[in-house]
Design a protein around this motif. Structure first.
Motif, short mmCIF file in Angstrom:
data_model
loop_
_atom_site.label_atom_id
_atom_site.label_comp_id
_atom_site.label_asym_id
_atom_site.label_seq_id
_atom_site.Cartn_x
_atom_site.Cartn_y
_atom_site.Cartn_z
N GLU A 235 -2.41 0.94 -4.25
CA GLU A 235 -2.25 0.10 -3.07
C GLU A 235 -3.48 -0.78 -2.87
OE1 GLU A 235 -1.14 0.56 1.68
OE2 GLU A 235 -2.06 2.23 0.59
N GLU A 236 -4.65 -0.21 -3.02
CA GLU A 236 -5.88 -0.98 -2.88
C GLU A 236 -5.99 -2.06 -3.95
OE1 GLU A 236 -8.81 2.08 -3.06
OE2 GLU A 236 -8.60 2.65 -0.93
N PHE A 237 -5.50 -1.74 -5.13
CA PHE A 237 -5.52 -2.72 -6.22
C PHE A 237 -4.67 -3.94 -5.86
CE2 PHE A 237 -3.48 -4.44 -10.05
CZ PHE A 237 -4.59 -4.83 -10.78
N PHE A 238 -3.48 -3.72 -5.35
CA PHE A 238 -2.61 -4.85 -5.00
C PHE A 238 -3.12 -5.60 -3.77
CE2 PHE A 238 0.36 -2.76 -7.88
CZ PHE A 238 0.92 -3.85 -8.54
N LEU A 239 -3.76 -4.90 -2.87
CA LEU A 239 -4.38 -5.60 -1.73
C LEU A 239 -5.49 -6.52 -2.22
CD1 LEU A 239 -4.65 -2.69 0.87
CD2 LEU A 239 -3.25 -4.76 1.10
N GLN A 249 4.63 -1.19 0.05
CA GLN A 249 5.16 0.09 0.52
C GLN A 249 4.82 1.17 -0.50
OE1 GLN A 249 9.31 -0.09 1.57
NE2 GLN A 249 9.11 -2.02 2.67
N VAL A 250 4.35 2.31 0.01
CA VAL A 250 3.88 3.38 -0.86
C VAL A 250 4.66 4.66 -0.57
CG1 VAL A 250 1.90 4.78 -1.51
CG2 VAL A 250 1.58 2.37 -0.95
N GLU A 251 5.10 5.32 -1.64
CA GLU A 251 5.78 6.60 -1.53
C GLU A 251 5.17 7.55 -2.56
OE1 GLU A 251 9.81 5.57 -2.22
OE2 GLU A 251 10.14 4.75 -0.22
N SER A 252 4.82 8.77 -2.14
CA SER A 252 4.23 9.76 -3.04
C SER A 252 5.14 10.98 -3.10
CB SER A 252 2.84 10.16 -2.54
OG SER A 252 2.01 9.03 -2.42
N TYR A 253 5.62 11.30 -4.29
CA TYR A 253 6.62 12.36 -4.42
C TYR A 253 6.07 13.64 -5.06
CZ TYR A 253 10.08 8.83 -3.24
OH TYR A 253 10.81 7.86 -2.59
#
Length: 283
Positions: A235-239, A249-253
Protein backbone atom coordinates in the motif's frame (compact mmCIF):
# COMPACT_ATOMS: atom_id res chain seq x y z
CA UNK A 1 -11.91 21.93 -57.85
CA UNK A 2 -8.82 22.01 -55.63
CA UNK A 3 -7.81 18.46 -56.42
CA UNK A 4 -6.72 19.71 -59.83
CA UNK A 5 -3.65 21.07 -58.03
CA UNK A 6 -2.58 17.46 -57.65
CA UNK A 7 -3.20 16.51 -61.27
CA UNK A 8 -6.07 14.11 -60.57
CA UNK A 9 -8.79 13.33 -63.17
CA UNK A 10 -12.21 14.80 -62.39
CA UNK A 11 -15.42 12.80 -62.64
CA UNK A 12 -17.87 14.53 -60.29
CA UNK A 13 -18.23 18.06 -59.01
CA UNK A 14 -17.74 18.34 -55.29
CA UNK A 15 -15.54 19.67 -52.53
CA UNK A 16 -11.91 19.10 -51.66
CA UNK A 17 -10.70 19.66 -48.11
CA UNK A 18 -6.97 20.20 -47.64
CA UNK A 19 -4.75 22.52 -45.60
CA UNK A 20 -2.90 25.09 -47.66
CA UNK A 21 0.89 25.18 -47.19
CA UNK A 22 0.45 28.11 -44.81
CA UNK A 23 -2.25 26.26 -42.83
CA UNK A 24 -0.59 22.86 -42.73
CA UNK A 25 0.48 21.90 -39.24
CA UNK A 26 1.29 18.56 -37.64
CA UNK A 27 1.49 18.39 -33.85
CA UNK A 28 2.36 15.64 -31.36
CA UNK A 29 -0.31 16.25 -28.73
CA UNK A 30 0.42 13.18 -26.57
CA UNK A 31 3.97 11.96 -25.91
CA UNK A 32 4.15 9.49 -23.00
CA UNK A 33 5.33 5.90 -22.49
CA UNK A 34 1.65 4.89 -22.69
CA UNK A 35 0.46 6.71 -25.81
CA UNK A 36 1.68 8.72 -28.78
CA UNK A 37 -0.69 10.91 -30.80
CA UNK A 38 0.01 12.96 -33.92
CA UNK A 39 -2.70 15.36 -35.13
CA UNK A 40 -3.20 17.35 -38.36
CA UNK A 41 -5.98 19.90 -38.77
CA UNK A 42 -7.98 19.88 -42.01
CA UNK A 43 -9.74 23.26 -42.37
CA UNK A 44 -13.55 23.15 -42.46
CA UNK A 45 -13.53 19.35 -42.17
CA UNK A 46 -11.95 18.07 -38.94
CA UNK A 47 -8.72 16.43 -37.85
CA UNK A 48 -6.51 13.58 -38.98
CA UNK A 49 -5.05 11.64 -36.07
CA UNK A 50 -2.41 8.92 -35.82
CA UNK A 51 -2.07 7.12 -32.48
CA UNK A 52 -0.08 4.26 -31.00
CA UNK A 53 -0.37 2.77 -27.52
CA UNK A 54 1.71 0.75 -25.10
CA UNK A 55 1.39 -2.91 -26.03
CA UNK A 56 3.26 -6.16 -26.56
CA UNK A 57 2.71 -5.61 -30.28
CA UNK A 58 3.62 -2.69 -32.51
CA UNK A 59 0.38 -0.90 -33.35
CA UNK A 60 -0.87 2.17 -35.18
CA UNK A 61 -4.36 3.60 -35.67
CA UNK A 62 -5.49 6.40 -37.96
CA UNK A 63 -8.77 8.27 -37.54
CA UNK A 64 -10.28 10.89 -39.78
CA UNK A 65 -12.28 12.83 -37.21
CA UNK A 66 -15.10 14.62 -38.98
CA UNK A 67 -16.97 17.62 -37.63
CA UNK A 68 -20.05 16.18 -39.31
CA UNK A 69 -20.06 12.36 -39.00
CA UNK A 70 -21.06 10.25 -41.98
CA UNK A 71 -24.83 10.08 -42.37
CA UNK A 72 -24.57 6.92 -44.45
CA UNK A 73 -21.97 4.20 -44.82
CA UNK A 74 -19.79 4.97 -47.81
CA UNK A 75 -17.24 3.18 -49.95
CA UNK A 76 -14.04 5.24 -49.84
CA UNK A 77 -11.12 5.30 -52.25
CA UNK A 78 -7.71 6.05 -50.77
CA UNK A 79 -5.19 7.46 -53.25
CA UNK A 80 -1.68 8.83 -52.82
CA UNK A 81 -1.54 12.14 -54.68
CA UNK A 82 1.63 13.92 -55.79
CA UNK A 83 2.01 17.48 -54.58
CA UNK A 84 1.83 20.20 -57.19
CA UNK A 85 5.59 20.67 -56.90
CA UNK A 86 6.12 17.08 -58.13
CA UNK A 87 5.78 17.47 -61.91
CA UNK A 88 5.54 14.18 -63.74
CA UNK A 89 4.45 12.17 -60.69
CA UNK A 90 1.07 10.48 -60.91
CA UNK A 91 -1.62 9.46 -58.46
CA UNK A 92 -1.26 5.96 -57.00
CA UNK A 93 -4.18 3.95 -55.68
CA UNK A 94 -3.60 2.61 -52.15
CA UNK A 95 -6.81 0.77 -51.30
CA UNK A 96 -10.59 0.90 -50.98
CA UNK A 97 -12.40 0.78 -47.64
CA UNK A 98 -15.64 1.72 -45.91
CA UNK A 99 -16.41 4.62 -43.62
CA UNK A 100 -19.37 3.68 -41.46
CA UNK A 101 -22.47 5.67 -40.64
CA UNK A 102 -22.13 7.92 -37.56
CA UNK A 103 -18.46 6.97 -37.07
CA UNK A 104 -15.19 8.69 -37.87
CA UNK A 105 -13.15 7.22 -40.70
CA UNK A 106 -10.74 4.57 -39.46
CA UNK A 107 -7.61 2.96 -40.89
CA UNK A 108 -5.55 0.51 -38.85
CA UNK A 109 -2.46 -1.65 -38.92
CA UNK A 110 -0.30 -1.91 -42.01
CA UNK A 111 -2.46 0.53 -43.99
CA UNK A 112 -2.01 3.21 -41.31
CA UNK A 113 1.77 2.75 -41.57
CA UNK A 114 1.42 3.11 -45.34
CA UNK A 115 -0.23 6.52 -44.84
CA UNK A 116 2.75 7.66 -42.77
CA UNK A 117 5.15 6.40 -45.43
CA UNK A 118 3.38 8.38 -48.15
CA UNK A 119 3.49 11.54 -46.06
CA UNK A 120 7.17 11.01 -45.30
CA UNK A 121 8.04 11.10 -49.01
CA UNK A 122 6.01 14.28 -49.50
CA UNK A 123 2.83 12.87 -51.01
CA UNK A 124 -0.76 13.67 -50.04
CA UNK A 125 -2.93 10.66 -49.05
CA UNK A 126 -6.44 11.50 -50.22
CA UNK A 127 -9.78 9.98 -49.24
CA UNK A 128 -12.56 10.21 -51.82
CA UNK A 129 -16.22 9.28 -51.36
CA UNK A 130 -19.72 10.22 -52.53
CA UNK A 131 -21.33 12.89 -50.40
CA UNK A 132 -24.21 11.37 -48.43
CA UNK A 133 -26.17 14.66 -48.54
CA UNK A 134 -25.71 15.46 -52.24
CA UNK A 135 -25.29 12.15 -54.04
CA UNK A 136 -24.00 13.80 -57.22
CA UNK A 137 -21.15 15.44 -55.29
CA UNK A 138 -17.76 13.97 -54.52
CA UNK A 139 -15.95 14.67 -51.23
CA UNK A 140 -12.17 14.55 -51.24
CA UNK A 141 -10.06 14.92 -48.09
CA UNK A 142 -6.27 15.18 -48.26
CA UNK A 143 -3.54 14.98 -45.65
CA UNK A 144 -0.92 17.61 -46.38
CA UNK A 145 2.75 16.59 -46.22
CA UNK A 146 3.82 20.21 -45.62
CA UNK A 147 5.55 20.67 -42.23
CA UNK A 148 5.22 16.95 -41.54
CA UNK A 149 8.77 15.71 -41.01
CA UNK A 150 9.76 17.31 -37.69
CA UNK A 151 6.58 16.24 -35.91
CA UNK A 152 6.85 12.81 -37.50
CA UNK A 153 10.36 12.43 -36.07
CA UNK A 154 9.04 13.26 -32.60
CA UNK A 155 6.13 10.85 -33.06
CA UNK A 156 8.49 8.06 -34.16
CA UNK A 157 10.72 8.65 -31.13
CA UNK A 158 7.65 8.46 -28.89
CA UNK A 159 6.65 5.11 -30.42
CA UNK A 160 10.14 3.78 -29.78
CA UNK A 161 9.71 4.63 -26.08
CA UNK A 162 6.27 3.07 -25.55
CA UNK A 163 6.07 0.48 -22.79
CA UNK A 164 6.02 -3.05 -24.24
CA UNK A 165 2.84 -4.02 -22.38
CA UNK A 166 -0.72 -2.73 -22.10
CA UNK A 167 -3.16 -2.14 -19.25
CA UNK A 168 -4.75 -5.52 -19.97
CA UNK A 169 -1.36 -7.19 -19.48
CA UNK A 170 -0.92 -5.86 -15.94
CA UNK A 171 -4.50 -5.26 -14.72
CA UNK A 172 -4.63 -8.62 -12.91
CA UNK A 173 -1.33 -9.89 -11.52
CA UNK A 174 -0.29 -12.51 -8.98
CA UNK A 175 3.07 -11.90 -7.28
CA UNK A 176 4.88 -14.10 -4.78
CA UNK A 177 6.88 -13.41 -1.61
CA UNK A 178 10.06 -14.86 -0.20
CA UNK A 179 9.50 -17.28 2.68
CA UNK A 180 8.93 -15.50 6.00
CA UNK A 181 9.59 -12.12 4.42
CA UNK A 182 7.82 -8.98 3.26
CA UNK A 183 10.03 -9.01 0.16
CA UNK A 184 8.76 -10.21 -3.19
CA UNK A 185 10.86 -12.75 -5.04
CA UNK A 186 13.01 -11.50 -7.93
CA UNK A 187 10.57 -12.24 -10.82
CA UNK A 188 7.75 -10.59 -8.86
CA UNK A 189 9.88 -7.53 -8.15
CA UNK A 190 10.46 -7.12 -11.88
CA UNK A 191 6.75 -7.47 -12.54
CA UNK A 192 5.91 -4.90 -9.85
CA UNK A 193 8.32 -2.48 -11.53
CA UNK A 194 6.35 -2.86 -14.76
CA UNK A 195 3.06 -2.20 -12.96
CA UNK A 196 4.59 0.86 -11.28
CA UNK A 197 5.76 2.27 -14.62
CA UNK A 198 2.28 1.97 -16.07
CA UNK A 199 0.54 3.45 -13.01
CA UNK A 200 3.04 6.32 -12.80
CA UNK A 201 2.12 7.56 -16.29
CA UNK A 202 -1.62 6.85 -16.08
CA UNK A 203 -4.17 9.42 -15.03
CA UNK A 204 -7.17 7.09 -15.20
CA UNK A 205 -6.32 4.37 -12.64
CA UNK A 206 -9.19 4.65 -10.17
CA UNK A 207 -8.70 1.48 -8.12
CA UNK A 208 -5.82 -0.66 -6.89
CA UNK A 209 -7.01 -3.73 -4.98
CA UNK A 210 -4.32 -5.56 -2.99
CA UNK A 211 -5.19 -8.98 -1.57
CA UNK A 212 -2.36 -10.69 0.34
CA UNK A 213 -2.11 -14.33 1.41
CA UNK A 214 0.42 -16.42 3.32
CA UNK A 215 1.35 -20.08 3.62
CA UNK A 216 0.70 -22.19 6.70
CA UNK A 217 4.34 -22.74 7.68
CA UNK A 218 3.67 -20.79 10.88
CA UNK A 219 0.67 -20.40 13.14
CA UNK A 220 -2.53 -18.66 12.15
CA UNK A 221 -1.78 -15.45 14.04
CA UNK A 222 1.76 -15.15 12.69
CA UNK A 223 0.57 -15.83 9.15
CA UNK A 224 -2.14 -13.19 9.44
CA UNK A 225 0.32 -10.68 10.84
CA UNK A 226 2.76 -11.34 8.00
CA UNK A 227 -0.04 -11.00 5.45
CA UNK A 228 -0.99 -7.62 6.91
CA UNK A 229 2.62 -6.41 6.90
CA UNK A 230 3.00 -7.38 3.26
CA UNK A 231 -0.24 -5.57 2.38
CA UNK A 232 0.83 -2.44 4.28
CA UNK A 233 4.19 -2.34 2.51
CA UNK A 234 2.58 -2.64 -0.90
CA UNK A 235 0.00 0.00 0.00
CA UNK A 236 2.81 2.40 0.87
CA UNK A 237 4.51 1.56 -2.41
CA UNK A 238 1.45 2.53 -4.46
CA UNK A 239 0.93 5.67 -2.40
CA UNK A 240 4.50 6.65 -3.30
CA UNK A 241 3.47 6.54 -6.97
CA UNK A 242 1.01 9.37 -6.34
CA UNK A 243 -2.22 7.40 -6.01
CA UNK A 244 -4.74 8.88 -3.53
CA UNK A 245 -5.40 6.69 -0.46
CA UNK A 246 -9.08 6.32 -1.36
CA UNK A 247 -8.13 4.56 -4.58
CA UNK A 248 -6.23 1.79 -2.81
CA UNK A 249 -8.09 -1.06 -1.09
CA UNK A 250 -6.25 -3.63 1.01
CA UNK A 251 -7.38 -7.08 2.12
CA UNK A 252 -5.24 -9.51 4.16
CA UNK A 253 -6.35 -13.14 4.23
CA UNK A 254 -3.46 -14.88 5.99
CA UNK A 255 -3.65 -18.66 5.55
CA UNK A 256 -7.16 -18.55 4.18
CA UNK A 257 -7.97 -19.38 0.55
CA UNK A 258 -4.86 -21.39 -0.39
CA UNK A 259 -4.45 -22.16 -4.08
CA UNK A 260 -1.94 -25.00 -3.60
CA UNK A 261 -1.04 -27.72 -1.13
CA UNK A 262 0.67 -26.24 1.95
CA UNK A 263 2.22 -29.62 2.76
CA UNK A 264 5.19 -29.04 0.43
CA UNK A 265 7.54 -26.11 -0.33
CA UNK A 266 6.27 -25.65 -3.89
CA UNK A 267 2.69 -25.26 -2.73
CA UNK A 268 3.72 -22.93 0.09
CA UNK A 269 5.61 -20.71 -2.37
CA UNK A 270 2.46 -20.41 -4.49
CA UNK A 271 0.32 -19.53 -1.49
CA UNK A 272 2.68 -16.71 -0.36
CA UNK A 273 1.16 -14.25 -2.78
CA UNK A 274 -0.47 -10.93 -3.43
CA UNK A 275 -3.16 -10.45 -6.07
CA UNK A 276 -3.05 -6.97 -7.58
CA UNK A 277 -6.15 -5.87 -9.49
CA UNK A 278 -6.28 -2.51 -11.26
CA UNK A 279 -9.36 -0.62 -12.34
CA UNK A 280 -9.50 2.34 -14.69
CA UNK A 281 -11.96 4.99 -15.75
CA UNK A 282 -13.70 4.15 -19.02
CA UNK A 283 -14.67 7.19 -21.08
Amino acid sequence: MLLSLFAAPQTLAGRHYVATPAQSEWQVVVDTPLECRLVHGIPNYGDAQFSSRASKKINLDFELKMRRPMGETRSVNLVSMPARWMPGDVAERITQMQFFKQFDGYVGGQMAWALLSELEIGRFPTFSYRDWVNRDKQIEVSLSAVSFQNSYNQFSACIDNLLPYSFEDISFTVLNFEQGSEELNKPSQQRLTQIAEFVRYSDDIDLVLLATYSDSAQGTEVSQEMSEKRAKRLEEFFLSLGLPPDRIQVESYGQRRPIADNANPIGQAQNRRVVISLGRTII
